[in-house]
Scaffold this active site. Structure first.
Site, PDB file in Angstrom:
ATOM      1  N   ILE A 182      11.393  48.063  50.630  1.00 44.44           N
ATOM      2  CA  ILE A 182      11.610  48.819  49.389  1.00 44.44           C
ATOM      3  C   ILE A 182      13.010  49.445  49.343  1.00 44.44           C
ATOM      4  CG2 ILE A 182      10.687  51.085  50.114  1.00 44.44           C
ATOM      5  CD1 ILE A 182       9.022  51.072  47.530  1.00 44.44           C
ATOM      6  N   ARG A 204       9.279  42.251  50.750  1.00 44.53           N
ATOM      7  CA  ARG A 204      10.629  42.821  50.812  1.00 44.53           C
ATOM      8  C   ARG A 204      10.582  44.323  51.068  1.00 44.53           C
ATOM      9  NH1 ARG A 204      14.005  38.749  49.899  1.00 44.53           N
ATOM     10  NH2 ARG A 204      13.190  37.105  48.553  1.00 44.53           N
ATOM     11  N   ASN A 237      11.260  48.653  65.541  1.00 41.45           N
ATOM     12  CA  ASN A 237      11.403  50.032  65.990  1.00 41.45           C
ATOM     13  C   ASN A 237      10.067  50.484  66.556  1.00 41.45           C
ATOM     14  OD1 ASN A 237      14.078  50.180  64.961  1.00 41.45           O
ATOM     15  ND2 ASN A 237      13.275  50.549  62.908  1.00 41.45           N
ATOM     16  N   HIS A 259       5.649  46.472  62.711  1.00 45.81           N
ATOM     17  CA  HIS A 259       6.324  45.571  61.784  1.00 45.81           C
ATOM     18  C   HIS A 259       7.625  45.059  62.365  1.00 45.81           C
ATOM     19  CE1 HIS A 259       7.506  49.749  60.910  1.00 45.81           C
ATOM     20  NE2 HIS A 259       8.702  49.286  60.630  1.00 45.81           N
TER      21      HIS A 259
HETATM   22  P1  AMP Z   1      10.675  51.708  60.329  1.00 44.20           P
HETATM   23  O1  AMP Z   1      11.763  52.746  60.333  1.00 44.20           O
HETATM   24  O2  AMP Z   1      10.942  50.606  61.314  1.00 44.20           O
HETATM   25  O3  AMP Z   1       9.300  52.319  60.481  1.00 44.20           O
HETATM   26  O4  AMP Z   1      10.775  51.004  58.929  1.00 44.20           O
HETATM   27  C1  AMP Z   1       9.866  51.177  57.893  1.00 44.20           C
HETATM   28  C2  AMP Z   1      10.416  50.423  56.701  1.00 44.20           C
HETATM   29  O5  AMP Z   1       9.399  50.301  55.737  1.00 44.20           O
HETATM   30  C3  AMP Z   1      11.613  51.106  56.033  1.00 44.20           C
HETATM   31  O6  AMP Z   1      12.734  50.223  56.039  1.00 44.20           O
HETATM   32  C4  AMP Z   1      11.108  51.385  54.604  1.00 44.20           C
HETATM   33  O7  AMP Z   1      12.104  51.199  53.633  1.00 44.20           O
HETATM   34  C5  AMP Z   1       9.988  50.363  54.459  1.00 44.20           C
HETATM   35  N1  AMP Z   1       8.949  50.725  53.502  1.00 44.20           N
HETATM   36  C6  AMP Z   1       8.272  51.897  53.408  1.00 44.20           C
HETATM   37  N2  AMP Z   1       7.381  51.852  52.401  1.00 44.20           N
HETATM   38  C7  AMP Z   1       7.472  50.612  51.862  1.00 44.20           C
HETATM   39  C8  AMP Z   1       6.822  49.949  50.781  1.00 44.20           C
HETATM   40  N3  AMP Z   1       5.888  50.557  50.034  1.00 44.20           N
HETATM   41  N4  AMP Z   1       7.180  48.686  50.486  1.00 44.20           N
HETATM   42  C9  AMP Z   1       8.150  48.065  51.200  1.00 44.20           C
HETATM   43  N5  AMP Z   1       8.793  48.631  52.244  1.00 44.20           N
HETATM   44  C10 AMP Z   1       8.466  49.893  52.556  1.00 44.20           C
END
Ligand code: AMP
Ligand code: ZN
Length: 113
Positions: free
Chosen positions: A30, A28, A86, A99
């Site tokens: 965060i 999930r 993204n 991701h």
């Molecule tokens: P992006 O902007 O596509 O690079 O999205 C990165 C996503 O990773 C964001 O929605 C963050 O909230 C999520 N994220 C960052 N660190 C963590 C973590 N430790 N656990 C879960 N999600 C994370």
């Protein structure tokens, strides 16, 4: 290793995996922006979509299948959901490890861009 998602894969950041296999894991987000907000990543550190090699293309299909399965498990498959990838700074990528975002559980009405 300063990549947060590599640390998650390595078990250095405690995270509950919703799915895991040899090649990918899901957990999930965060900071969820929807009732279901799941991140699906390859275990291997691939910085972004732009770094995906020809041989790694099947991995994307694999990750989309995982996303579809998780959507079913979350009970959002019928109502609908959105997958987002993204790529790079202007694409809104913050974590430099490829991701897929799985978003659902509410109407994702914001238009693209
Ligand atoms: P992006 O902007 O596509 O690079 O999205 C990165 C996503 O990773 C964001 O929605 C963050 O909230 C999520 N994220 C960052 N660190 C963590 C973590 N430790 N656990 C879960 N999600 C994370
Ligand atoms: Zn990484």
């Amino acid at each position: 290793m300063d990549c947060i998602f590599c640390q998650i894969v390595a078990g250095k950041v405690s995270t509950e995996f919703l799915y895991q296999d040899e090649d990918a894991v899901a957990f999930r987000d965060i900071h969820p922006i929807a009732p279901t907000h799941i991140i699906i990543i390859p275990k291997k550190h691939i910085p972004s979509l732009a770094h995906l090699s020809e041989e790694q293309l099947p991995l994307m299909g694999h990750m989309v299948r995982i996303a579809n399965q998780l959507a079913k498990r979350e009970g959002i498959a019928t109502q609908g959901y959105r997958l987002v990838i993204n790529c790079g700074k202007e694409g809104g990528q913050v974590v430099p490890h490829l991701h897929i975002h799985l978003l659902g559980g509410r109407r994702i009405s914001d238009k693209l861009g």
